[in-house]
Design a protein around this motif. Structure first.
Motif, PDB file in Angstrom:
ATOM      1  N   UNK A  64       0.944  -1.195   0.101  1.00 14.25           N
ATOM      2  CA  UNK A  64       0.092   0.105   0.065  1.00 14.25           C
ATOM      3  C   UNK A  64       0.872   1.367   0.195  1.00 14.25           C
ATOM      4  N   UNK A  65       2.258   1.025  -0.358  1.00 11.94           N
ATOM      5  CA  UNK A  65       3.077   2.065  -0.471  1.00 11.94           C
ATOM      6  C   UNK A  65       3.247   3.045   0.770  1.00 11.94           C
ATOM      7  N   UNK A  66       3.313   2.264   1.827  1.00 14.61           N
ATOM      8  CA  UNK A  66       3.895   2.860   3.258  1.00 14.61           C
ATOM      9  C   UNK A  66       5.162   2.333   3.588  1.00 14.61           C
ATOM     10  N   UNK A  67       6.001   2.909   3.800  1.00 18.84           N
ATOM     11  CA  UNK A  67       7.494   2.409   4.426  1.00 18.84           C
ATOM     12  C   UNK A  67       7.356   2.048   5.816  1.00 18.84           C
ATOM     13  N   UNK A  68       8.237   1.270   6.128  1.00 23.01           N
ATOM     14  CA  UNK A  68       8.324   0.824   7.704  1.00 23.01           C
ATOM     15  C   UNK A  68       8.570   1.998   8.664  1.00 23.01           C
ATOM     16  N   UNK A  69       9.246   3.123   8.008  1.00 24.09           N
ATOM     17  CA  UNK A  69       9.655   4.304   9.015  1.00 24.09           C
ATOM     18  C   UNK A  69       8.335   5.063   9.092  1.00 24.09           C
ATOM     19  N   UNK A  70       7.413   5.046   8.079  1.00 21.32           N
ATOM     20  CA  UNK A  70       6.171   5.896   8.479  1.00 21.32           C
ATOM     21  C   UNK A  70       5.372   5.216   9.497  1.00 21.32           C
ATOM     22  N   UNK A  71       5.314   3.740   9.563  1.00 19.35           N
ATOM     23  CA  UNK A  71       4.716   3.176  10.959  1.00 19.35           C
ATOM     24  C   UNK A  71       5.637   3.724  11.980  1.00 19.35           C
ATOM     25  N   UNK A  72       6.957   3.554  11.865  1.00 17.17           N
ATOM     26  CA  UNK A  72       7.644   3.786  12.966  1.00 17.17           C
ATOM     27  C   UNK A  72       7.558   5.097  13.452  1.00 17.17           C
ATOM     28  N   UNK A  73       7.200   6.166  12.520  1.00 15.56           N
ATOM     29  CA  UNK A  73       7.200   7.290  12.992  1.00 15.56           C
ATOM     30  C   UNK A  73       5.682   7.608  13.740  1.00 15.56           C
ATOM     31  N   UNK A  74       4.892   6.612  13.400  1.00 19.21           N
ATOM     32  CA  UNK A  74       3.461   6.724  13.992  1.00 19.21           C
ATOM     33  C   UNK A  74       3.475   6.157  15.412  1.00 19.21           C
ATOM     34  N   UNK A  75       4.668   5.512  15.796  1.00 13.39           N
ATOM     35  CA  UNK A  75       4.674   4.835  17.192  1.00 13.39           C
ATOM     36  C   UNK A  75       4.884   3.386  17.024  1.00 13.39           C
ATOM     37  N   UNK A  76       4.637   2.926  15.915  1.00 10.72           N
ATOM     38  CA  UNK A  76       4.660   1.244  15.840  1.00 10.72           C
ATOM     39  C   UNK A  76       6.059   0.740  16.010  1.00 10.72           C
ATOM     40  N   UNK A  77       6.050  -0.496  16.450  1.00 12.87           N
ATOM     41  CA  UNK A  77       7.147  -1.089  16.517  1.00 12.87           C
ATOM     42  C   UNK A  77       7.568  -2.239  15.085  1.00 12.87           C
ATOM     43  N   UNK A  78       8.544  -2.146  14.471  1.00 16.53           N
ATOM     44  CA  UNK A  78       8.663  -3.004  13.281  1.00 16.53           C
ATOM     45  C   UNK A  78       9.596  -4.207  13.876  1.00 16.53           C
ATOM     46  N   UNK A  79       8.749  -5.461  13.895  1.00 13.36           N
ATOM     47  CA  UNK A  79       9.292  -6.576  14.431  1.00 13.36           C
ATOM     48  C   UNK A  79       9.135  -7.663  13.220  1.00 13.36           C
ATOM     49  N   UNK A  80       9.384  -8.963  13.757  1.00 16.34           N
ATOM     50  CA  UNK A  80       9.175 -10.300  12.821  1.00 16.34           C
ATOM     51  C   UNK A  80       7.963 -10.675  12.924  1.00 16.34           C
ATOM     52  N   UNK A  81       7.531 -11.338  12.110  1.00 13.02           N
ATOM     53  CA  UNK A  81       6.141 -12.096  11.928  1.00 13.02           C
ATOM     54  C   UNK A  81       5.586 -13.001  13.309  1.00 13.02           C
ATOM     55  N   UNK A  82       6.895 -13.454  13.797  1.00  8.91           N
ATOM     56  CA  UNK A  82       6.703 -14.432  15.121  1.00  8.91           C
ATOM     57  C   UNK A  82       6.156 -13.590  15.879  1.00  8.91           C
ATOM     58  N   UNK A  83       6.787 -12.428  16.341  1.00  8.06           N
ATOM     59  CA  UNK A  83       6.554 -11.391  17.231  1.00  8.06           C
ATOM     60  C   UNK A  83       5.197 -11.039  17.148  1.00  8.06           C
ATOM     61  N   UNK A  84       4.675 -10.532  15.915  1.00  4.55           N
ATOM     62  CA  UNK A  84       3.422 -10.171  15.836  1.00  4.55           C
ATOM     63  C   UNK A  84       2.497 -11.017  16.380  1.00  4.55           C
TER      64      UNK A  84
END
Length: 394
Positions: A64-84
């Motif tokens: 959907x053309x959103x980078x991981x940095x956009x999610x990180x800037x929104x306060x989300x943690x970037x993790x592995x599939x197992x962690x989610x």
């Protein structure tokens, strides 16, 4: 007189760590017939502001053309599939595998979409053994009795269907090179739509706006009357009378099938009589198959723009909403965040929420290690337990 003033010294300020209520995991969607993700970075920020720790799998926003940095800037943690999958709540639109279900916590919550799909028996057994609560977001009703998420996804699909079908009529996509309408002195195209639900209405509005002639068919006369009243005199409505439908199909440039209250399928005679180069679409989700056009090969619109000669061959295009996943995710976010408020904001616990909120209670598929929804029980071939009985004993 000498005045002694004490030296001003720095003092450490005690900052309390922000307490999170629970963790929300969002794995990357891997099912081709479902939206890849249901939450945008803006939605992640709204949930983060509600003290929910959002954990998204790396690359969740790529399609959907959103980078991981956009999610990180929104306060989300970037993790592995197992962690989610090991979060307290998991938001996943598709179907988890048995291995993925085994990674989930005991008594976790899975928020997903049903969309009339099959349920894997092995996966269901694992989730039942772990007492995982499964809630179908597209079954959640608001306080007006409507299903907001199902309706908005249907609207996206209907709008996308006309946009994509009109592009297939152009020579760039192998079509005949025609516009839907709006040109003085040139006959407009004809669009046949089966059904009167949200996706059908959205498709009809888009087709009418582009200047085409729209014919709407449905066997439910009350729904048909309501649809015609909403769309106005620009649409032609009729019941699914074989002679009337066959006559309309002969001159139709676009045929779109949406959900009907009664099963309906095109026979070979109807399909053979279709205009050469007509664009056929089925908006019903049948996991790569069409129940309305059972003899036609199905192609996903998000992957098949130039895979077939539309003029000389007959195919059925499916999943038009998947061609606009960013719009679908933005629309879904608008309805998912309020669902989180209803489920978790009061802090009263799911049992108390289900007791008082019938709109949420009716969307629960599994609860307390039991199948509690008739649709899920029918698919799995097991007995359904009334969730009200489980809640009354708690």
């Amino acid at each position: 007189m000498t005045i002694h003033r004490p030296d001003i010294q720095e003092q450490t300020i005690i900052i309390k760590e922000r307490r999170r209520r629970f963790t929300l995991g969002i794995p990357v969607g891997r099912w081709p017939h479902y939206p890849p993700t249901l939450l945008t970075p803006e939605g992640a920020h709204l949930l983060d502001s509600r003290d929910i720790e959002v954990c998204v799998e790396k690359g969740v926003g790529e399609i959907i053309n959103y980078t991981d940095s956009r999610y990180a800037a929104a306060g989300a943690n970037i993790v592995s599939r197992r962690d989610t999958l090991q979060c307290d709540v998991v938001l996943y639109p598709g179907q988890l595998t048995a291995k993925e279900a085994s990674l989930m916590k005991h008594r976790a919550v899975l928020l997903t979409l049903m969309r009339n799909r099959d349920i894997d028996i092995e996966t269901a057994g694992i989730m039942l053994s772990k007492s995982i609560t499964v809630i179908a977001l597209d079954y959640v009703r608001d306080f007006h009795g409507k299903r907001p998420l199902a309706d908005i996804l249907g609207e996206v699909s209907g709008r996308a269907a006309i946009t994509i079908a009109s592009s297939y009529l152009s020579t760039a996509a192998g079509g005949k090179g025609i516009l839907l309408g709006g040109v003085a002195g040139v006959n407009p195209c004809e669009v046949v739509i089966l059904g009167t639900g949200m996706s059908a209405l959205a498709a009809a509005r888009s087709a009418i706006g582009l200047g085409s002639i729209v014919r709407l068919f449905d066997n439910d006369q009350y729904c048909l009357r309501t649809a015609i009243s909403e769309l106005g005199a620009a649409v032609i409505g009729s019941t699914l009378h074989p002679a009337v439908l066959s006559h309309a199909l002969i001159s139709a440039d676009i045929i779109i099938a949406t959900r009907l209250n009664q099963p309906f399928a095109f026979d070979n005679v109807m399909i053979d009589n279709l205009k050469q180069g007509a664009v056929i679409m089925d908006l019903n989700d049948r996991k790569g198959h069409s129940a309305v056009f059972p003899t036609l090969r199905c192609l996903d619109v998000s992957k098949s723009f130039q895979e077939v000669d539309i003029v000389s061959s007959r195919v059925c295009f499916i999943n038009p909403g998947n061609a606009v996943p960013r719009t679908a995710a933005m629309a879904a976010t608008n309805d998912i965040v309020p669902v989180f408020d209803r489920l978790f904001r009061s802090g009263a616990g799911l049992m108390n929420v289900f007791k008082t909120d019938s709109g949420l209670r009716g969307a629960v598929m599994m609860f307390g290690g039991r199948i509690v929804h008739p649709h899920a029980a029918e698919i799995l071939g097991v007995k359904c337990v009334d969730i009200s009985l489980l809640l009354s004993f708690s």
